[in-house]
Design a protein around this motif. Structure first.
Motif, PDB file in Angstrom:
ATOM      1  N   LYS A 196       0.843  -1.188   0.000  1.00  0.00           N
ATOM      2  CA  LYS A 196       0.000   0.000   0.000  1.00  0.00           C
ATOM      3  C   LYS A 196       0.881   1.242   0.000  1.00  0.00           C
ATOM      4  O   LYS A 196       1.929   1.296   0.636  1.00  0.00           O
ATOM      5  CB  LYS A 196      -0.876   0.046   1.256  1.00  0.00           C
ATOM      6  CG  LYS A 196      -2.015  -0.970   1.288  1.00  0.00           C
ATOM      7  CD  LYS A 196      -3.168  -0.521   0.425  1.00  0.00           C
ATOM      8  CE  LYS A 196      -4.374  -1.415   0.662  1.00  0.00           C
ATOM      9  NZ  LYS A 196      -4.221  -2.758   0.097  1.00  0.00           N
ATOM     10  N   LEU A 197       0.440   2.244  -0.738  1.00  0.00           N
ATOM     11  CA  LEU A 197       1.076   3.554  -0.732  1.00  0.00           C
ATOM     12  C   LEU A 197       0.007   4.541  -0.277  1.00  0.00           C
ATOM     13  O   LEU A 197      -0.895   4.893  -1.041  1.00  0.00           O
ATOM     14  CB  LEU A 197       1.599   3.907  -2.128  1.00  0.00           C
ATOM     15  CG  LEU A 197       2.363   5.215  -2.268  1.00  0.00           C
ATOM     16  CD1 LEU A 197       3.596   5.225  -1.372  1.00  0.00           C
ATOM     17  CD2 LEU A 197       2.766   5.454  -3.717  1.00  0.00           C
ATOM     18  N   LEU A 198       0.075   4.941   0.973  1.00  0.00           N
ATOM     19  CA  LEU A 198      -0.920   5.821   1.567  1.00  0.00           C
ATOM     20  C   LEU A 198      -0.421   7.260   1.468  1.00  0.00           C
ATOM     21  O   LEU A 198       0.698   7.559   1.895  1.00  0.00           O
ATOM     22  CB  LEU A 198      -1.136   5.458   3.039  1.00  0.00           C
ATOM     23  CG  LEU A 198      -1.521   3.990   3.293  1.00  0.00           C
ATOM     24  CD1 LEU A 198      -1.136   3.574   4.683  1.00  0.00           C
ATOM     25  CD2 LEU A 198      -3.003   3.800   3.059  1.00  0.00           C
ATOM     26  N   CYS A 199      -1.234   8.136   0.940  1.00  0.00           N
ATOM     27  CA  CYS A 199      -0.757   9.505   0.741  1.00  0.00           C
ATOM     28  C   CYS A 199      -1.914  10.496   0.782  1.00  0.00           C
ATOM     29  O   CYS A 199      -3.075  10.150   0.532  1.00  0.00           O
ATOM     30  CB  CYS A 199      -0.018   9.629  -0.585  1.00  0.00           C
ATOM     31  SG  CYS A 199      -0.995   9.129  -2.017  1.00  0.00           S
ATOM     32  N   THR A 200      -1.565  11.740   1.079  1.00  0.00           N
ATOM     33  CA  THR A 200      -2.557  12.814   1.049  1.00  0.00           C
ATOM     34  C   THR A 200      -2.696  13.323  -0.384  1.00  0.00           C
ATOM     35  O   THR A 200      -1.848  13.063  -1.238  1.00  0.00           O
ATOM     36  CB  THR A 200      -2.123  13.983   1.956  1.00  0.00           C
ATOM     37  OG1 THR A 200      -0.891  14.520   1.443  1.00  0.00           O
ATOM     38  CG2 THR A 200      -1.923  13.527   3.394  1.00  0.00           C
ATOM     39  N   ALA A 201      -3.758  14.065  -0.639  1.00  0.00           N
ATOM     40  CA  ALA A 201      -3.979  14.628  -1.979  1.00  0.00           C
ATOM     41  C   ALA A 201      -2.829  15.531  -2.390  1.00  0.00           C
ATOM     42  O   ALA A 201      -2.411  15.542  -3.554  1.00  0.00           O
ATOM     43  CB  ALA A 201      -5.299  15.398  -1.990  1.00  0.00           C
ATOM     44  N   LYS A 202      -2.277  16.267  -1.435  1.00  0.00           N
ATOM     45  CA  LYS A 202      -1.162  17.168  -1.735  1.00  0.00           C
ATOM     46  C   LYS A 202       0.029  16.397  -2.302  1.00  0.00           C
ATOM     47  O   LYS A 202       0.602  16.767  -3.325  1.00  0.00           O
ATOM     48  CB  LYS A 202      -0.747  17.905  -0.457  1.00  0.00           C
ATOM     49  CG  LYS A 202       0.452  18.821  -0.640  1.00  0.00           C
ATOM     50  CD  LYS A 202       0.981  19.313   0.716  1.00  0.00           C
ATOM     51  CE  LYS A 202       0.271  20.565   1.125  1.00  0.00           C
ATOM     52  NZ  LYS A 202       0.881  21.171   2.347  1.00  0.00           N
ATOM     53  N   TRP A 203       0.411  15.290  -1.641  1.00  0.00           N
ATOM     54  CA  TRP A 203       1.555  14.502  -2.108  1.00  0.00           C
ATOM     55  C   TRP A 203       1.233  13.843  -3.450  1.00  0.00           C
ATOM     56  O   TRP A 203       2.063  13.821  -4.360  1.00  0.00           O
ATOM     57  CB  TRP A 203       1.922  13.435  -1.081  1.00  0.00           C
ATOM     58  CG  TRP A 203       3.182  12.691  -1.427  1.00  0.00           C
ATOM     59  CD1 TRP A 203       4.459  13.051  -1.087  1.00  0.00           C
ATOM     60  CD2 TRP A 203       3.293  11.486  -2.201  1.00  0.00           C
ATOM     61  NE1 TRP A 203       5.366  12.142  -1.589  1.00  0.00           N
ATOM     62  CE2 TRP A 203       4.680  11.174  -2.276  1.00  0.00           C
ATOM     63  CE3 TRP A 203       2.382  10.641  -2.821  1.00  0.00           C
ATOM     64  CZ2 TRP A 203       5.156  10.048  -2.962  1.00  0.00           C
ATOM     65  CZ3 TRP A 203       2.859   9.525  -3.500  1.00  0.00           C
ATOM     66  CH2 TRP A 203       4.221   9.233  -3.570  1.00  0.00           C
ATOM     67  N   LEU A 204       0.023  13.331  -3.587  1.00  0.00           N
ATOM     68  CA  LEU A 204      -0.364  12.641  -4.811  1.00  0.00           C
ATOM     69  C   LEU A 204      -0.350  13.587  -6.006  1.00  0.00           C
ATOM     70  O   LEU A 204       0.116  13.228  -7.095  1.00  0.00           O
ATOM     71  CB  LEU A 204      -1.753  12.027  -4.637  1.00  0.00           C
ATOM     72  CG  LEU A 204      -2.253  11.138  -5.779  1.00  0.00           C
ATOM     73  CD1 LEU A 204      -1.289   9.991  -6.042  1.00  0.00           C
ATOM     74  CD2 LEU A 204      -3.651  10.614  -5.469  1.00  0.00           C
ATOM     75  N   ASN A 205      -0.821  14.804  -5.821  1.00  0.00           N
ATOM     76  CA  ASN A 205      -0.835  15.781  -6.915  1.00  0.00           C
ATOM     77  C   ASN A 205       0.574  16.114  -7.390  1.00  0.00           C
ATOM     78  O   ASN A 205       0.811  16.338  -8.579  1.00  0.00           O
ATOM     79  CB  ASN A 205      -1.548  17.062  -6.477  1.00  0.00           C
ATOM     80  CG  ASN A 205      -3.047  16.851  -6.326  1.00  0.00           C
ATOM     81  OD1 ASN A 205      -3.608  15.938  -6.921  1.00  0.00           O
ATOM     82  ND2 ASN A 205      -3.688  17.683  -5.514  1.00  0.00           N
ATOM     83  N   ARG A 206       1.528  16.125  -6.461  1.00  0.00           N
ATOM     84  CA  ARG A 206       2.913  16.450  -6.817  1.00  0.00           C
ATOM     85  C   ARG A 206       3.636  15.283  -7.480  1.00  0.00           C
ATOM     86  O   ARG A 206       4.597  15.490  -8.217  1.00  0.00           O
ATOM     87  CB  ARG A 206       3.708  16.853  -5.566  1.00  0.00           C
ATOM     88  CG  ARG A 206       3.347  18.186  -4.981  1.00  0.00           C
ATOM     89  CD  ARG A 206       4.477  18.717  -4.105  1.00  0.00           C
ATOM     90  NE  ARG A 206       4.970  17.711  -3.161  1.00  0.00           N
ATOM     91  CZ  ARG A 206       4.545  17.587  -1.912  1.00  0.00           C
ATOM     92  NH1 ARG A 206       3.613  18.405  -1.448  1.00  0.00           N
ATOM     93  NH2 ARG A 206       5.040  16.673  -1.117  1.00  0.00           N
ATOM     94  N   ASN A 207       3.195  14.056  -7.218  1.00  0.00           N
ATOM     95  CA  ASN A 207       3.971  12.886  -7.630  1.00  0.00           C
ATOM     96  C   ASN A 207       3.255  11.919  -8.573  1.00  0.00           C
ATOM     97  O   ASN A 207       3.842  10.914  -8.977  1.00  0.00           O
ATOM     98  CB  ASN A 207       4.404  12.100  -6.386  1.00  0.00           C
ATOM     99  CG  ASN A 207       5.353  12.879  -5.505  1.00  0.00           C
ATOM    100  OD1 ASN A 207       6.557  12.904  -5.740  1.00  0.00           O
ATOM    101  ND2 ASN A 207       4.822  13.517  -4.476  1.00  0.00           N
TER     102      ASN A 207
END
Length: 259
Positions: free
Chosen positions: A55-66
């Motif tokens: 699993k790769l758990l992330c916030t929207a902020k991190w996901l938008n950047r990556n």
């Protein structure tokens, strides 16, 4: 839980939260062969080394950047809210990303052992020390680290965090140290002691085992018979000893110096 295409936020269940928290304990890490990595740098280092992601758990902020370079992990991505990340995190200040991944098998080729320098840790207990020594090994191009069975666990959260991603590249093997030395009798063995030959008079080495002892007791008496050279770091101050990780760094800098 899987958000392969939309990556829409997902409510984290209590059972999943319990699962993540269980991986803070060695017993469950070993049972499930999984570990947790937190933080942007640490996570990105593991992803770049092609670890097996659960699993790769992330916030929207991190996901938008990556999102542009996460295609091969798409089916494992779970977007979570900042409050959910706070519940899952073991950090005082939660990061924007957390990785749950498979613990890699540290199989080391005999030929690589016999032709390279390796650090050997005898009952290093402090996770911060172990993580820092893993970073030191990575810096000096030491690919394998041999730990006694009573060393801190390399995949505990504190070790993973303090290694700052270097654990993604370094093979760490917990093993009986006497058995290791018996298996490779031709390999030079150097031990760090408070009293020994001045480190800075010792020739650089191209292969061998360098033993770093326990923070309080030093190197175990039953390992001394395998040591061909006892070395120490000279000092001019009044401190009783050096931190194990600091000693490891100084020793590697000298014995692995360009020649």
């Amino acid at each position: 839980m899987y958000l392969a295409q939309s990556h829409l936020p997902c409510m984290i269940s209590k059972s999943f939260e319990k699962y993540v928290n269980s991986l803070r304990q060695k017993r469950y890490r070993e049972e499930r062969n999984r570990f947790v990595a937190e933080g942007e740098k640490v996570t990105e280092e593991f992803l770049s080394e092609k670890c097996v992601v659960e699993k790769l758990l992330c916030t929207a902020k991190w996901l938008n950047r990556n999102s542009g370079h996460l295609n091969r992990h798409a089916e494992h991505i779970v977007e979570v809210s900042e409050s959910e990340m706070q519940r899952l995190s073991s950090l005082v200040t939660p990061s924007t990303v957390m990785l749950i991944a498979e613990i890699p098998q540290s199989e080391i080729d005999d030929r690589n052992i016999e032709t390279n320098v390796h650090l050997v840790l005898d009952d290093i207990q402090d996770p911060g020390n172990l993580g820092t020594i893993i970073r030191i090994a990575d810096w000096f191009g030491i690919e394998a680290l041999f730990c006694s069975v009573n060393c801190a666990d390399a995949y505990s959260p504190k070790v993973v965090q303090s290694s700052m991603g270097s654990l993604a590249r370094i093979k760490v093997k917990h093993t009986g140290l006497a058995e290791l030395f018996l298996q490779y009798p031709s390999m030079p063995v150097i031990g760090m002691f408070t009293r020994g030959e001045n480190l800075f008079t010792v020739e650089r080495i191209k292969c061998g085992f360098i033993i770093i002892g326990n923070e309080a007791r030093g190197i175990s008496a039953d390992l001394e018979k395998f040591i061909g050279k006892k070395i120490s770091i000279p000092g001019t101050g009044k401190a009783e000893s050096l931190n194990a990780a600091v000693a490891a760094g100084i020793t590697c800098a000298w014995l692995k110096r360009p020649g």
